[in-house]
Design an enzyme around this catalytic site. Structure first.
Site, mmCIF file in Angstrom:
data_model
loop_
_atom_site.group_PDB
_atom_site.id
_atom_site.type_symbol
_atom_site.label_atom_id
_atom_site.label_comp_id
_atom_site.label_asym_id
_atom_site.label_seq_id
_atom_site.Cartn_x
_atom_site.Cartn_y
_atom_site.Cartn_z
ATOM 1 N N ASN A 171 0.828 -1.216 0.000
ATOM 2 C CA ASN A 171 0.000 0.000 0.000
ATOM 3 C C ASN A 171 0.855 1.257 0.000
ATOM 4 O O ASN A 171 1.913 1.309 0.625
ATOM 5 C CB ASN A 171 -0.932 0.009 1.213
ATOM 6 N N CYS A 211 16.970 13.444 -11.644
ATOM 7 C CA CYS A 211 18.062 13.077 -10.717
ATOM 8 C C CYS A 211 17.630 12.043 -9.681
ATOM 9 O O CYS A 211 18.459 11.578 -8.889
ATOM 10 C CB CYS A 211 18.622 14.316 -10.025
ATOM 11 N N CYS A 220 11.578 19.494 -9.621
ATOM 12 C CA CYS A 220 12.537 19.098 -8.591
ATOM 13 C C CYS A 220 13.206 20.326 -7.971
ATOM 14 O O CYS A 220 13.662 21.221 -8.678
ATOM 15 C CB CYS A 220 13.582 18.193 -9.233
ATOM 16 N N HIS A 242 5.785 -0.586 -2.742
ATOM 17 C CA HIS A 242 5.362 0.188 -3.916
ATOM 18 C C HIS A 242 5.434 1.702 -3.684
ATOM 19 O O HIS A 242 4.747 2.467 -4.370
ATOM 20 C CB HIS A 242 3.947 -0.247 -4.361
ATOM 21 N N ASN A 251 -8.837 -12.675 3.842
ATOM 22 C CA ASN A 251 -9.372 -12.034 2.637
ATOM 23 C C ASN A 251 -10.850 -12.377 2.515
ATOM 24 O O ASN A 251 -11.301 -13.379 3.051
ATOM 25 C CB ASN A 251 -8.612 -12.535 1.400
ATOM 26 N N SER A 288 -4.934 -9.341 -3.535
ATOM 27 C CA SER A 288 -5.409 -10.300 -4.541
ATOM 28 C C SER A 288 -4.291 -11.263 -4.923
ATOM 29 O O SER A 288 -4.539 -12.275 -5.578
ATOM 30 C CB SER A 288 -5.918 -9.563 -5.778
ATOM 31 N N GLU A 325 -12.091 -13.028 -0.393
ATOM 32 C CA GLU A 325 -12.227 -13.945 -1.528
ATOM 33 C C GLU A 325 -11.050 -14.911 -1.583
ATOM 34 O O GLU A 325 -10.014 -14.685 -0.951
ATOM 35 C CB GLU A 325 -12.267 -13.136 -2.832
HETATM 36 C C1 BJW Z 1 -10.244 -7.465 1.813
HETATM 37 C C2 BJW Z 1 -11.053 -6.494 2.363
HETATM 38 C C3 BJW Z 1 -11.190 -6.524 3.735
HETATM 39 C C4 BJW Z 1 -11.080 -6.142 0.290
HETATM 40 N N1 BJW Z 1 -10.557 -7.455 4.444
HETATM 41 N N2 BJW Z 1 -9.626 -8.385 2.509
HETATM 42 C C5 BJW Z 1 5.921 -12.302 -12.980
HETATM 43 C C6 BJW Z 1 4.838 -12.821 -13.671
HETATM 44 C C7 BJW Z 1 3.934 -11.976 -14.331
HETATM 45 C C8 BJW Z 1 4.124 -10.602 -14.326
HETATM 46 C C9 BJW Z 1 5.188 -10.096 -13.635
HETATM 47 C C10 BJW Z 1 6.070 -10.923 -12.989
HETATM 48 N N3 BJW Z 1 7.026 -10.155 -12.396
HETATM 49 C C11 BJW Z 1 6.743 -8.875 -12.663
HETATM 50 C C12 BJW Z 1 5.642 -8.805 -13.421
HETATM 51 C C13 BJW Z 1 5.020 -7.568 -13.951
HETATM 52 C C14 BJW Z 1 4.174 -6.839 -12.942
HETATM 53 C C15 BJW Z 1 3.039 -7.745 -12.484
HETATM 54 O O1 BJW Z 1 3.033 -8.274 -11.399
HETATM 55 N N4 BJW Z 1 2.038 -7.884 -13.331
HETATM 56 C C16 BJW Z 1 0.892 -8.739 -13.031
HETATM 57 C C17 BJW Z 1 -0.281 -7.884 -12.534
HETATM 58 C C18 BJW Z 1 0.539 -9.475 -14.280
HETATM 59 N N5 BJW Z 1 4.983 -6.369 -11.824
HETATM 60 C C19 BJW Z 1 5.692 -5.266 -11.918
HETATM 61 O O2 BJW Z 1 5.755 -4.620 -12.949
HETATM 62 C C20 BJW Z 1 6.467 -4.856 -10.678
HETATM 63 N N6 BJW Z 1 7.823 -4.570 -10.994
HETATM 64 C C21 BJW Z 1 8.707 -5.521 -11.269
HETATM 65 O O3 BJW Z 1 8.440 -6.694 -11.218
HETATM 66 O O4 BJW Z 1 9.966 -5.030 -11.552
HETATM 67 C C22 BJW Z 1 10.956 -5.941 -11.982
HETATM 68 C C23 BJW Z 1 11.259 -5.674 -13.423
HETATM 69 C C24 BJW Z 1 11.244 -4.379 -13.904
HETATM 70 C C25 BJW Z 1 11.526 -4.160 -15.232
HETATM 71 C C26 BJW Z 1 11.797 -5.220 -16.068
HETATM 72 C C27 BJW Z 1 11.796 -6.504 -15.561
HETATM 73 C C28 BJW Z 1 11.534 -6.739 -14.218
HETATM 74 C C29 BJW Z 1 5.921 -3.556 -10.120
HETATM 75 C C30 BJW Z 1 4.528 -3.697 -9.625
HETATM 76 C C31 BJW Z 1 3.991 -2.322 -9.231
HETATM 77 C C32 BJW Z 1 2.541 -2.375 -8.808
HETATM 78 N N7 BJW Z 1 2.040 -1.038 -8.705
HETATM 79 C C33 BJW Z 1 0.668 -0.834 -8.229
HETATM 80 C C34 BJW Z 1 0.364 0.674 -8.329
HETATM 81 C C35 BJW Z 1 1.092 1.426 -7.211
HETATM 82 C C36 BJW Z 1 0.860 2.909 -7.297
HETATM 83 C C37 BJW Z 1 -0.566 3.298 -7.026
HETATM 84 O O5 BJW Z 1 -1.076 3.072 -5.919
HETATM 85 O O6 BJW Z 1 -1.158 3.850 -7.928
HETATM 86 O O7 BJW Z 1 0.561 -1.297 -6.879
HETATM 87 S S1 BJW Z 1 -0.545 -1.799 -9.106
HETATM 88 C C38 BJW Z 1 -1.549 -2.102 -7.703
HETATM 89 O O8 BJW Z 1 -1.571 -3.520 -7.440
HETATM 90 C C39 BJW Z 1 -0.830 -1.442 -6.510
HETATM 91 C C40 BJW Z 1 -0.979 -2.491 -5.439
HETATM 92 O O9 BJW Z 1 -0.011 -2.321 -4.430
HETATM 93 C C41 BJW Z 1 -0.870 -3.790 -6.217
HETATM 94 C C42 BJW Z 1 -1.469 -4.978 -5.526
HETATM 95 O O10 BJW Z 1 -2.840 -4.841 -5.381
HETATM 96 P P1 BJW Z 1 -3.534 -5.369 -4.041
HETATM 97 O O11 BJW Z 1 -3.038 -4.630 -2.885
HETATM 98 O O12 BJW Z 1 -3.439 -6.835 -3.985
HETATM 99 O O13 BJW Z 1 -5.059 -4.871 -4.276
HETATM 100 P P2 BJW Z 1 -6.229 -5.585 -5.102
HETATM 101 O O14 BJW Z 1 -7.236 -4.549 -5.393
HETATM 102 O O15 BJW Z 1 -5.703 -6.347 -6.250
HETATM 103 O O16 BJW Z 1 -6.814 -6.684 -4.083
HETATM 104 C C43 BJW Z 1 -7.453 -6.305 -2.887
HETATM 105 C C44 BJW Z 1 -7.813 -7.563 -2.131
HETATM 106 O O17 BJW Z 1 -8.327 -7.189 -0.847
HETATM 107 C C45 BJW Z 1 -8.897 -8.389 -2.822
HETATM 108 O O18 BJW Z 1 -8.467 -9.732 -2.857
HETATM 109 C C46 BJW Z 1 -10.109 -8.253 -1.879
HETATM 110 O O19 BJW Z 1 -10.918 -9.417 -1.792
HETATM 111 C C47 BJW Z 1 -9.451 -7.988 -0.552
HETATM 112 N N8 BJW Z 1 -10.251 -7.216 0.400
HETATM 113 N N9 BJW Z 1 -11.564 -5.686 1.329
HETATM 114 C C48 BJW Z 1 -9.808 -8.387 3.756
HETATM 115 N N10 BJW Z 1 -11.981 -5.609 4.369
HETATM 116 ZN ZN ZN Z 2 16.087 16.434 -9.697
#
Ligand code: BJW
Ligand code: ZN
Length: 251
Positions: A110, A138, A155, A127, A221, A197, A223
């Site tokens: 988060n 820079c 900046c 993140h 979770n 998720s 789900e």
């Molecule tokens: C409840 C509830 C309640 C509700 N109680 N539960 C390997 C395989 C495939 C792809 C990749 C891989 N390695 C890397 C990738 C690419 C990519 C990736 O993962 N893609 C997949 C989606 C396909 N990853 C990246 O690009 C990452 N970087 C990387 O790997 O760098 C290495 C590299 C770089 C360059 C070249 C080569 C390698 C970076 C990932 C960055 C994610 N960024 C975001 C945005 C952040 C900024 C912003 O806030 O705007 O981060 S995306 C978004 O998803 C955000 C979150 O932190 C992240 C995760 O989401 P989260 O927290 O799980 O939320 P939800 O909505 O998905 O789920 C919520 C859950 O809560 C649900 O299950 C509900 O049921 C539950 N819930 N209420 C309990 N009350």
């Molecule tokens: Zn700068």
């Protein structure tokens, strides 16, 4: 207790409490679901942020370079929303665990800063943080609580263009963050996976690493997720209800 139609037996909750109280080392991975009860939308799912805006249009460097104003406006809108929210009982329950257990790490995906606001100290923000800005030129990162910009921010060090200090798709995580998280996941006795998720890498791989290193993995979770297969126990329901129950004295 009944959460979303699923009854957790007292035995299951007591088993998790037992594991937590015996553990010498605990790691926790949180996602957007833990902040949902505070009023912050998740990303995926029916009320999620990605329902109305596509990730590729807002959370990538390409999107930012295409239309910095649009991307900044979206982040400023979210900063405003988050500024009006407070931590919930799930955030505070994690602070309680941190106080009780010597070896502890909170790994959060988060960007909202609510864990810090609740009092968590031993933590890694995988993140980034939405209340920071980062220079494209820079790399200088600064705290930034602005909720509006007349002009795009520049900046203070080099005059370069600034972007939100969060990690977008295709970007590497902050230096050292994944290394600390992985070290903790592979050494802990209990690994909690809360409100994620489990589809974004490399964060999700931490649960797999913890399990394969011998940790007892508990998922909380609403789900089923890909990480449910990895977890020893999944507690289905609201983290803000369940966590205080397994951490506090009020079962
Ligand atoms: C409840 C509830 C309640 C509700 N109680 N539960 C390997 C395989 C495939 C792809 C990749 C891989 N390695 C890397 C990738 C690419 C990519 C990736 O993962 N893609 C997949 C989606 C396909 N990853 C990246 O690009 C990452 N970087 C990387 O790997 O760098 C290495 C590299 C770089 C360059 C070249 C080569 C390698 C970076 C990932 C960055 C994610 N960024 C975001 C945005 C952040 C900024 C912003 O806030 O705007 O981060 S995306 C978004 O998803 C955000 C979150 O932190 C992240 C995760 O989401 P989260 O927290 O799980 O939320 P939800 O909505 O998905 O789920 C919520 C859950 O809560 C649900 O299950 C509900 O049921 C539950 N819930 N209420 C309990 N009350
Ligand atoms: Zn700068």
């Amino acid at each position: 207790m009944d959460c979303q139609g699923k009854t957790h037996t007292l035995k299951t909750l007591e088993q998790v409490r037992g594991k937590l109280s015996e553990a010498r080392s605990i790691s926790v991975l949180t996602g957007a679901g833990i902040s949902k009860p505070s009023g912050i939308p998740t990303f995926r799912g029916k009320d999620g942020l990605w329902r109305s805006c596509r990730a590729e249009d807002l959370a990538t460097m390409e999107a930012f370079l295409r239309n910095p104003r649009l991307v900044w406006d979206w982040y400023l809108y979210r900063r405003k929303l988050i500024s009006s929210c407070s931590p919930n009982p799930a955030h505070y329950a994690l602070v309680e665990i941190e106080i009780k257990v010597n070896d502890f790490l909170l790994i959060t995906q988060n960007v909202d800063g609510l864990h810090k606001m609740a009092g968590s100290k031993k933590m890694v923000e995988l993140h980034g943080n939405i209340f920071t800005s980062k220079c494209l030129n820079c790399g200088f990162v600064r705290e930034d609580f602005s909720l509006e910009y007349e002009e795009m921010p520049l900046c203070k060090k080099c005059g370069g263009m600034e972007r939100p200090g969060v990690v977008w798709f295709g970007e590497t995580l902050p230096e050292g963050a994944m290394e600390s998280a992985a070290a903790s996941a592979s050494a802990c006795d209990v690994f909690l996976v809360i409100g994620t998720s489990g589809v974004v890498q490399p964060a999700a791989s931490l649960a797999v690493l913890a399990r394969s290193s011998g940790a007892f993995v508990v998922e909380i979770n609403f789900e089923k997720t890909p990480l449910s297969e990895v977890a020893d126990i999944t507690l289905t329901g609201d983290a803000a209800e369940i966590l205080p129950l397994v951490v506090g004295d009020n079962l």
